[in-house]
Scaffold this motif. Sequence first.
Motif, mmCIF file in Angstrom:
data_model
loop_
_atom_site.group_PDB
_atom_site.id
_atom_site.type_symbol
_atom_site.label_atom_id
_atom_site.label_comp_id
_atom_site.label_asym_id
_atom_site.label_seq_id
_atom_site.Cartn_x
_atom_site.Cartn_y
_atom_site.Cartn_z
ATOM 1 N N ASN A 31 -44.265 -59.990 5.136
ATOM 2 C CA ASN A 31 -42.987 -60.886 3.730
ATOM 3 C C ASN A 31 -41.907 -61.235 4.029
ATOM 4 N N THR A 32 -41.962 -63.165 4.319
ATOM 5 C CA THR A 32 -41.588 -64.347 4.857
ATOM 6 C C THR A 32 -40.207 -64.134 4.003
ATOM 7 N N ASN A 33 -40.452 -63.201 2.479
ATOM 8 C CA ASN A 33 -38.924 -63.584 1.817
ATOM 9 C C ASN A 33 -38.000 -61.939 2.594
ATOM 10 N N LYS B 21 -35.079 -60.917 4.959
ATOM 11 C CA LYS B 21 -34.163 -61.103 5.490
ATOM 12 C C LYS B 21 -33.743 -59.628 6.270
ATOM 13 N N THR C 120 -26.122 -66.301 -3.521
ATOM 14 C CA THR C 120 -27.718 -66.190 -4.203
ATOM 15 C C THR C 120 -27.740 -66.220 -5.532
ATOM 16 N N HIS D 165 -31.489 -64.662 -11.328
ATOM 17 C CA HIS D 165 -32.873 -65.823 -10.681
ATOM 18 C C HIS D 165 -34.148 -65.765 -11.973
ATOM 19 N N ASP E 44 -31.581 -60.660 -5.136
ATOM 20 C CA ASP E 44 -32.958 -61.198 -4.158
ATOM 21 C C ASP E 44 -32.640 -63.078 -4.338
ATOM 22 N N SER F 130 -34.250 -64.720 -1.460
ATOM 23 C CA SER F 130 -35.123 -66.095 -1.942
ATOM 24 C C SER F 130 -35.873 -66.430 -2.986
ATOM 25 N N THR G 10 -37.184 -65.087 -5.058
ATOM 26 C CA THR G 10 -38.670 -64.660 -6.347
ATOM 27 C C THR G 10 -39.137 -64.088 -6.629
ATOM 28 N N GLY H 9 -38.286 -60.697 -2.465
ATOM 29 C CA GLY H 9 -37.069 -60.816 -1.409
ATOM 30 C C GLY H 9 -36.540 -59.543 -1.121
#
Length: 317
Positions: free
Chosen positions: A81-83, A85, A141, A144, A156, A158, A160, A163
């Motif tokens: 999961n590249t979201n 950190k 951040t 969202h 989050d 990201s 999305t 994240g």
Amino acid sequence: MASSRDRQRKLARAKLDRQMARRAAAARRRRQVRAGIGSAVALLLIVLGSFWALGGFDRDPADDTATPETCTWTSQDAQANTNLKDVGTPPTRDLPTTGTRPMTITTNQGAPITVELDLANAPCAGASFTHLAGKSFFDNTTCHELTTEGALHCGDPSGTGQGGPTYTFFSENTPDAPAAPTADPSASASPSTDPSPSPTASTPAAPIYPVGTVALISNPPGANGSQFLIFFKDFSPTQPNYPIVGRVTSGLDVIKKIGAMETVDNGSGVKVKPKTDVVIQSLTVGEPSSGDPTTAPTAATQTPTAPSASPTVAGQS
């Protein structure tokens, strides 16, 4: 010649006798050594047995005084999961489990929002917020989403909804599902002649997530990370999934103003993204206090409140 042979036989016999004597002496020495070793082993076994019987091999009680782990952090794969950190994990021991901890959220929408984290009912959430805030995880951040349940969705990086940090932790302080209403056994079967309403009918049920509640949100439920909700409306689901971690103590007017914002499509066909970006400029967590956290909207104690008259979210589907 006979005397010479006799002399040789006597010498050979004397030599043989000396060899046999040396061999016999060596054999006696070996037996003595073996007997000594056997005695030493037997003595050692007796000593060890006595030492064991007296508790000499019992575990040192000092080993059992180690502080137990308060929280467990489950690693997540940032490659899958590249979201996510990676900012490390919080400590597992020596965490505060009583009182409260102040959290300050500064946004681009007005005065700072202060939150009282409930360490008594959600110590691991408090530890996670403290760790992430110390790593500037939430700074710059975007919140969202304005959820259809009446909450501002943040945390989050990201943006999305997928994240968070590279760890998760279990839910704490998740409210119980509301009990099904039951008939009042004292009520009369015949129509009442009193036109006034019943006192119980006029008392609203306490919301499960009152306005100002701060709760975690995760997917799947129970695998919490950094994402959180701040409710600007009362919300009472039939199946609560959001663990409560604290409450807003100031800046609720800012949250309600954000909740009244127009929303637009978030890219998936759902109008839940604030039309105006809501940016967390900084999020900090202060030192714990020993104050009584029982006034926070926890799953165990909630004070009844009247239905909120907070504005509805424009453009939500």
